[in-house]
Write an enzyme that holds these catalytic residues in place. Structure first.
Site, PDB file in Angstrom:
ATOM      1  CG  ASP A  29     -25.287 -69.199 -29.960  1.00  0.00           C
ATOM      2  OD1 ASP A  29     -24.879 -68.459 -29.042  1.00  0.00           O
ATOM      3  OD2 ASP A  29     -26.392 -69.757 -29.940  1.00  0.00           O
ATOM      4  CG  ASN A  77     -26.535 -60.330 -28.560  1.00  0.00           C
ATOM      5  OD1 ASN A  77     -25.890 -60.536 -29.583  1.00  0.00           O
ATOM      6  ND2 ASN A  77     -27.221 -61.310 -27.982  1.00  0.00           N
TER       7      ASN A  77
HETATM    8  C1  IPE Z   1     -27.179 -64.837 -31.789  1.00  0.00           C
HETATM    9  O1  IPE Z   1     -26.830 -65.511 -30.639  1.00  0.00           O
HETATM   10  C2  IPE Z   1     -26.447 -63.531 -31.888  1.00  0.00           C
HETATM   11  C3  IPE Z   1     -25.015 -63.625 -32.134  1.00  0.00           C
HETATM   12  C4  IPE Z   1     -24.332 -64.714 -32.324  1.00  0.00           C
HETATM   13  C5  IPE Z   1     -24.333 -62.364 -32.179  1.00  0.00           C
HETATM   14  P1  IPE Z   1     -27.680 -65.383 -29.289  1.00  0.00           P
HETATM   15  O2  IPE Z   1     -27.012 -66.212 -28.279  1.00  0.00           O
HETATM   16  O3  IPE Z   1     -27.881 -63.952 -28.959  1.00  0.00           O
HETATM   17  O4  IPE Z   1     -29.079 -65.985 -29.745  1.00  0.00           O
HETATM   18  P2  IPE Z   1     -30.252 -66.616 -28.887  1.00  0.00           P
HETATM   19  O5  IPE Z   1     -30.527 -65.694 -27.742  1.00  0.00           O
HETATM   20  O6  IPE Z   1     -29.774 -67.958 -28.409  1.00  0.00           O
HETATM   21  O7  IPE Z   1     -31.390 -66.752 -29.841  1.00  0.00           O
HETATM   22  C1  IPE Z   2     -22.224 -65.826 -28.986  1.00  0.00           C
HETATM   23  O1  IPE Z   2     -22.028 -66.597 -27.843  1.00  0.00           O
HETATM   24  C2  IPE Z   2     -21.605 -64.454 -28.885  1.00  0.00           C
HETATM   25  C3  IPE Z   2     -22.562 -63.336 -28.834  1.00  0.00           C
HETATM   26  C4  IPE Z   2     -23.855 -63.424 -28.879  1.00  0.00           C
HETATM   27  C5  IPE Z   2     -21.997 -62.011 -28.714  1.00  0.00           C
HETATM   28  P1  IPE Z   2     -23.002 -66.464 -26.602  1.00  0.00           P
HETATM   29  O2  IPE Z   2     -22.509 -65.371 -25.715  1.00  0.00           O
HETATM   30  O3  IPE Z   2     -24.401 -66.308 -27.049  1.00  0.00           O
HETATM   31  O4  IPE Z   2     -22.783 -67.852 -25.887  1.00  0.00           O
HETATM   32  P2  IPE Z   2     -23.902 -68.763 -25.228  1.00  0.00           P
HETATM   33  O5  IPE Z   2     -24.968 -68.976 -26.259  1.00  0.00           O
HETATM   34  O6  IPE Z   2     -24.410 -68.020 -24.040  1.00  0.00           O
HETATM   35  O7  IPE Z   2     -23.187 -70.020 -24.877  1.00  0.00           O
HETATM   36 MG    MG Z   3     -25.895 -67.629 -27.452  1.00  0.00          MG
END
Ligand code: IPE
Ligand code: IPE
Ligand code: MG
Length: 249
Positions: A29, A77
């Site tokens: 994340d 997502n």
């Molecule tokens: C979790 O991260 C999913 C992945 C890393 C693929 P998110 O960014 O989607 O999670 P939330 O929305 O902060 O819970």
């Molecule tokens: C994790 O990074 C990757 C995926 C969920 C695909 P994020 O895209 O959630 O990055 P933040 O949380 O918005 O910084």
């Molecule tokens: Mg995230």
């Protein structure tokens, strides 16, 4: 060269080999925040995130960890802007095509878990190809959770089991943990011993809800693209200091 830029190929001396986790899972994340802090578009963070994952996979192999599972895309997502979703799908496909040969050379066994049927057809083709080609490899088990949701995984297992009961092949009394696990996407892979989540968020976000029942959770504020071998070393050190009780005294 600073101490920080030295690449640790061998298991750091302060880690005990016999007490390493067999299976490490990561919620990668913070890609978006990493990019935003640099005034870049979010997709740049995803690109750098791939490099961090490649390095972690190599590090696990170098240090003798048997299995790595990475959360690449959750069922939630899909709710992101279409252009980000499309970018990620194209990125997965391209990386998979580019890395297959190296994974063969490095003896990696790759597996994808999640509702794969809902992914773009061209990505499904690359996924199937990579799983088939690496199936006989004996090195690290690398699992990528793509269009994965823990609740959905549990529900599809329930449906499959209910069907067997309905058809008279199974008695409800025979439903135990062993049987249930056979219907999960992750069947055959041991439960993660250690879950790492980057970017400071203290939640599971629908990841491996069944499998993480007794996993040790480690959260770091570091954003995923900055997660390197030194960070992993710290996570493993913290893990080795934990006392895993599994409900006992
Ligand atoms: C979790 O991260 C999913 C992945 C890393 C693929 P998110 O960014 O989607 O999670 P939330 O929305 O902060 O819970
Ligand atoms: C994790 O990074 C990757 C995926 C969920 C695909 P994020 O895209 O959630 O990055 P933040 O949380 O918005 O910084
Ligand atoms: Mg995230």
């Amino acid at each position: 060269m600073t101490a920080h830029s030295i690449v640790l190929q061998e298991l750091p001396a302060d880690l005990q080999r016999e007490r390493l986790p067999k299976h490490v899972a990561v919620i990668m994340d913070g890609n978006g925040r990493w990019a935003k802090r640099r005034g870049m578009p979010r997709f740049m963070g995803h690109r750098r995130g791939v490099d961090a994952l490649k390095d972690l996979l190599r590090c696990c192999r170098d240090w003798g960890i048997e299995a790595l599972t990475a959360y690449a895309f959750s069922t939630e997502n899909w709710g992101r802007p279409l252009e980000e979703v499309e970018f990620l799908m194209t990125l997965f496909e391209r990386v998979l095509r580019q890395e297959l040969r190296e994974m063969m050379e490095e003896n990696v066994r790759i597996r994808f878990v999640g509702n794969l049927n809902a992914l773009p057809r061209s990505l499904q083709v690359e996924i199937e190809k990579s799983m088939e080609e690496t199936a006989g490899n004996q090195g690290i088990q690398f699992t990528v959770a793509t269009n994965y949701g823990g609740r959905q995984e549990i529900l599809q297992a329930c449906r499959a089991i209910a069907q067997q009961v309905q058809q008279g092949h199974l008695n409800p009394d025979e439903i135990d943990e062993t049987l249930f696990e056979q219907h999960l996407y992750t069947t055959g892979i041991c439960d993660p011993d250690l879950l790492i989540r980057t970017s400071g968020e203290m939640r599971l976000s629908n990841f491996l809800l069944w499998q993480l029942a007794y996993g040790e959770i480690y959260v770091t504020d570091t954003l995923w693209p900055d997660f390197d071998r030194h960070e992993f070393h710290q996570a493993l050190s913290a893990y080795q200091q934990r006392e895993r009780r599994f409900g006992k005294v």
